[in-house]
Scaffold this motif. Structure first.
Motif, PDB file in Angstrom:
ATOM      1  N   ASP A   5      30.438 -34.805 -45.641  1.00 49.77           N
ATOM      2  CA  ASP A   5      31.226 -35.252 -44.489  1.00 49.77           C
ATOM      3  C   ASP A   5      32.501 -34.428 -44.349  1.00 49.77           C
ATOM      4  N   THR A   6      33.121 -34.131 -45.490  1.00 46.21           N
ATOM      5  CA  THR A   6      34.342 -33.341 -45.466  1.00 46.21           C
ATOM      6  C   THR A   6      34.067 -31.939 -44.940  1.00 46.21           C
ATOM      7  N   THR A   7      32.975 -31.336 -45.429  1.00 45.05           N
ATOM      8  CA  THR A   7      32.605 -29.994 -44.987  1.00 45.05           C
ATOM      9  C   THR A   7      32.316 -29.978 -43.497  1.00 45.05           C
ATOM     10  N   THR A   8      31.530 -30.949 -43.025  1.00 42.11           N
ATOM     11  CA  THR A   8      31.192 -31.032 -41.606  1.00 42.11           C
ATOM     12  C   THR A   8      32.448 -31.223 -40.766  1.00 42.11           C
ATOM     13  N   GLY A   9      33.360 -32.085 -41.242  1.00 35.50           N
ATOM     14  CA  GLY A   9      34.587 -32.330 -40.519  1.00 35.50           C
ATOM     15  C   GLY A   9      35.461 -31.095 -40.424  1.00 35.50           C
ATOM     16  N   LEU A  10      35.545 -30.324 -41.511  1.00 36.47           N
ATOM     17  CA  LEU A  10      36.359 -29.118 -41.499  1.00 36.47           C
ATOM     18  C   LEU A  10      35.726 -28.037 -40.626  1.00 36.47           C
ATOM     19  N   ARG A  11      34.409 -27.947 -40.651  1.00 35.43           N
ATOM     20  CA  ARG A  11      33.731 -26.989 -39.766  1.00 35.43           C
ATOM     21  C   ARG A  11      34.043 -27.324 -38.303  1.00 35.43           C
ATOM     22  N   ALA A  12      33.909 -28.592 -37.959  1.00 36.84           N
ATOM     23  CA  ALA A  12      34.165 -29.011 -36.582  1.00 36.84           C
ATOM     24  C   ALA A  12      35.623 -28.765 -36.204  1.00 36.84           C
ATOM     25  N   ARG A  13      36.511 -28.961 -37.164  1.00 37.21           N
ATOM     26  CA  ARG A  13      37.939 -28.738 -36.916  1.00 37.21           C
ATOM     27  C   ARG A  13      38.232 -27.265 -36.645  1.00 37.21           C
ATOM     28  N   LEU A  14      37.594 -26.391 -37.395  1.00 33.78           N
ATOM     29  CA  LEU A  14      37.772 -24.958 -37.189  1.00 33.78           C
ATOM     30  C   LEU A  14      37.196 -24.522 -35.845  1.00 33.78           C
ATOM     31  N   VAL A  15      36.032 -25.067 -35.498  1.00 30.49           N
ATOM     32  CA  VAL A  15      35.424 -24.732 -34.207  1.00 30.49           C
ATOM     33  C   VAL A  15      36.319 -25.213 -33.072  1.00 30.49           C
ATOM     34  N   ALA A  16      36.813 -26.448 -33.179  1.00 25.86           N
ATOM     35  CA  ALA A  16      37.681 -26.991 -32.135  1.00 25.86           C
ATOM     36  C   ALA A  16      38.956 -26.153 -31.993  1.00 25.86           C
ATOM     37  N   ALA A  17      39.496 -25.703 -33.127  1.00 23.23           N
ATOM     38  CA  ALA A  17      40.687 -24.856 -33.081  1.00 23.23           C
ATOM     39  C   ALA A  17      40.380 -23.537 -32.384  1.00 23.23           C
ATOM     40  N   GLY A  18      39.203 -22.983 -32.677  1.00 22.01           N
ATOM     41  CA  GLY A  18      38.797 -21.739 -32.040  1.00 22.01           C
ATOM     42  C   GLY A  18      38.609 -21.904 -30.544  1.00 22.01           C
ATOM     43  N   VAL A  19      38.021 -23.023 -30.135  1.00 18.31           N
ATOM     44  CA  VAL A  19      37.810 -23.297 -28.710  1.00 18.31           C
ATOM     45  C   VAL A  19      39.152 -23.363 -27.984  1.00 18.31           C
ATOM     46  N   GLU A  20      40.112 -24.053 -28.588  1.00 22.86           N
ATOM     47  CA  GLU A  20      41.437 -24.187 -27.971  1.00 22.86           C
ATOM     48  C   GLU A  20      42.156 -22.848 -27.908  1.00 22.86           C
ATOM     49  N   LEU A  21      42.062 -22.084 -28.985  1.00 20.17           N
ATOM     50  CA  LEU A  21      42.713 -20.774 -29.028  1.00 20.17           C
ATOM     51  C   LEU A  21      42.090 -19.830 -28.003  1.00 20.17           C
ATOM     52  N   LEU A  22      40.786 -19.884 -27.894  1.00 22.96           N
ATOM     53  CA  LEU A  22      40.062 -19.041 -26.940  1.00 22.96           C
ATOM     54  C   LEU A  22      40.486 -19.338 -25.506  1.00 22.96           C
ATOM     55  N   ALA A  23      40.613 -20.614 -25.183  1.00 17.49           N
ATOM     56  CA  ALA A  23      41.007 -21.005 -23.824  1.00 17.49           C
ATOM     57  C   ALA A  23      42.425 -20.550 -23.511  1.00 17.49           C
ATOM     58  N   ARG A  24      43.267 -20.532 -24.517  1.00 20.08           N
ATOM     59  CA  ARG A  24      44.678 -20.205 -24.298  1.00 20.08           C
ATOM     60  C   ARG A  24      44.964 -18.704 -24.324  1.00 20.08           C
ATOM     61  N   GLU A  25      44.268 -17.979 -25.227  1.00 18.36           N
ATOM     62  CA  GLU A  25      44.654 -16.585 -25.450  1.00 18.36           C
ATOM     63  C   GLU A  25      43.521 -15.576 -25.313  1.00 18.36           C
ATOM     64  N   GLY A  26      42.276 -16.027 -25.245  1.00 16.01           N
ATOM     65  CA  GLY A  26      41.174 -15.095 -25.051  1.00 16.01           C
ATOM     66  C   GLY A  26      40.503 -14.669 -26.348  1.00 16.01           C
ATOM     67  N   VAL A  27      39.420 -13.893 -26.192  1.00 10.04           N
ATOM     68  CA  VAL A  27      38.581 -13.500 -27.331  1.00 10.04           C
ATOM     69  C   VAL A  27      39.371 -12.711 -28.371  1.00 10.04           C
ATOM     70  N   HIS A  28      40.280 -11.860 -27.933  1.00 11.14           N
ATOM     71  CA  HIS A  28      41.007 -11.002 -28.870  1.00 11.14           C
ATOM     72  C   HIS A  28      41.820 -11.800 -29.889  1.00 11.14           C
ATOM     73  N   ALA A  29      42.133 -13.060 -29.572  1.00 14.94           N
ATOM     74  CA  ALA A  29      42.971 -13.871 -30.466  1.00 14.94           C
ATOM     75  C   ALA A  29      42.177 -14.534 -31.585  1.00 14.94           C
ATOM     76  N   LEU A  30      40.855 -14.454 -31.546  1.00 10.79           N
ATOM     77  CA  LEU A  30      40.026 -15.211 -32.484  1.00 10.79           C
ATOM     78  C   LEU A  30      39.862 -14.521 -33.830  1.00 10.79           C
ATOM     79  N   THR A  31      40.968 -14.256 -34.501  1.00  9.57           N
ATOM     80  CA  THR A  31      40.895 -13.775 -35.871  1.00  9.57           C
ATOM     81  C   THR A  31      40.748 -14.971 -36.807  1.00  9.57           C
ATOM     82  N   LEU A  32      40.217 -14.726 -37.985  1.00  8.09           N
ATOM     83  CA  LEU A  32      40.069 -15.819 -38.952  1.00  8.09           C
ATOM     84  C   LEU A  32      41.429 -16.439 -39.289  1.00  8.09           C
ATOM     85  N   ARG A  33      42.412 -15.597 -39.473  1.00 11.58           N
ATOM     86  CA  ARG A  33      43.742 -16.087 -39.848  1.00 11.58           C
ATOM     87  C   ARG A  33      44.333 -16.976 -38.746  1.00 11.58           C
ATOM     88  N   GLU A  34      44.175 -16.546 -37.483  1.00 16.49           N
ATOM     89  CA  GLU A  34      44.775 -17.303 -36.387  1.00 16.49           C
ATOM     90  C   GLU A  34      44.025 -18.609 -36.147  1.00 16.49           C
TER      91      GLU A  34
END
Length: 222
Positions: A5-34
């Motif tokens: 459950d923890t692993t699934t939750g963290l995966r979903a959290r990372l995906v959600a963060a990526g979705v939000e970052l993508l909408a705000r800044e575009g594909v170029h912003a999707l580094t692992l660190r960011e």
């Protein structure tokens, strides 16, 4: 809570963060660190839940295909990243959503799908770009085909309902669907770049969209 459950939750959290970052800044912003910073986790956390950067990007793109399916009224046609494999159920859902009665209704559905596709591209430009950037997603090890292909198959079934396959020299429904999709995708991209309006002298996409539909499907019934 189990470790799964923890692993699934963290995966979903990372995906959600990526979705939000993508909408705000575009594909170029999707580094692992960011993405990790956006999710509020250590910069090494993504590597513990995704085998590669491409795999995380593919999960974000998979979320986008799920949103596109919903926008097109094909709720069975895509999925968000939830750790499950439900391709068969998604495909059945897409087929049920596409039940049509006759060529006229199929053509009407195709026109609505085309408008929905163009609207999604305009509303979600970052996601729209990532979803089709196979140069970025290549080697992800993720079955994006299970989320993207049902959408194309749905398009092909509707094209076949408008123009049933024949034994003659006419192109197959798959070829017509591919040509229509390529045309719509080109319209979306050229509009985003501003090139289409420059060429046509107008920002009105309607005449070009109608010409596209008529070229691939024949004129709409009067």
């Amino acid at each position: 809570m189990t470790s799964r459950d923890t692993t699934t939750g963290l995966r979903a959290r990372l995906v959600a963060a990526g979705v939000e970052l993508l909408a705000r800044e575009g594909v170029h912003a999707l580094t692992l660190r960011e993405i990790a910073r956006q999710a509020g986790v250590s910069h090494g956390a993504p590597r513990r839940h995704f085998a590669s950067h491409a795999e995380l990007l593919a999960a974000i793109a998979g979320h986008g295909f799920g949103e596109l399916a919903e926008a097109l009224g094909l709720r069975g046609g895509g999925a968000r990243d939830n750790g499950t494999r439900e391709g068969g159920a998604r495909e059945r859902g897409a087929r049920e959503a596409l039940a049509v009665h006759g060529p006229a209704e199929a053509r009407d559905r195709l026109e609505r799908l085309a408008r929905g596709y163009l609207a999604f591209a305009a509303d979600r430009p970052g996601m729209f770009e990532l979803m089709f950037r196979h140069d970025v997603l290549e080697g992800s090890g993720t079955e994006l085909r299970s989320t993207s292909l049902p959408l194309f198959e749905a398009l092909t079934r509707l094209v076949a309902a408008v123009h049933p396959p024949t034994d003659g020299d006419a192109p197959s429904p798959t070829a017509v669907a591919a040509a229509l999709w390529a045309n719509l995708h080109g319209l979306a991209q050229l509009r985003a770049w501003g090139s289409l309006g420059l060429a046509t002298g107008s920002d009105d996409l309607e005449p070009v969209l109608r010409a596209t539909l008529d070229a691939h499907l024949g004129p709409a019934p009067r």
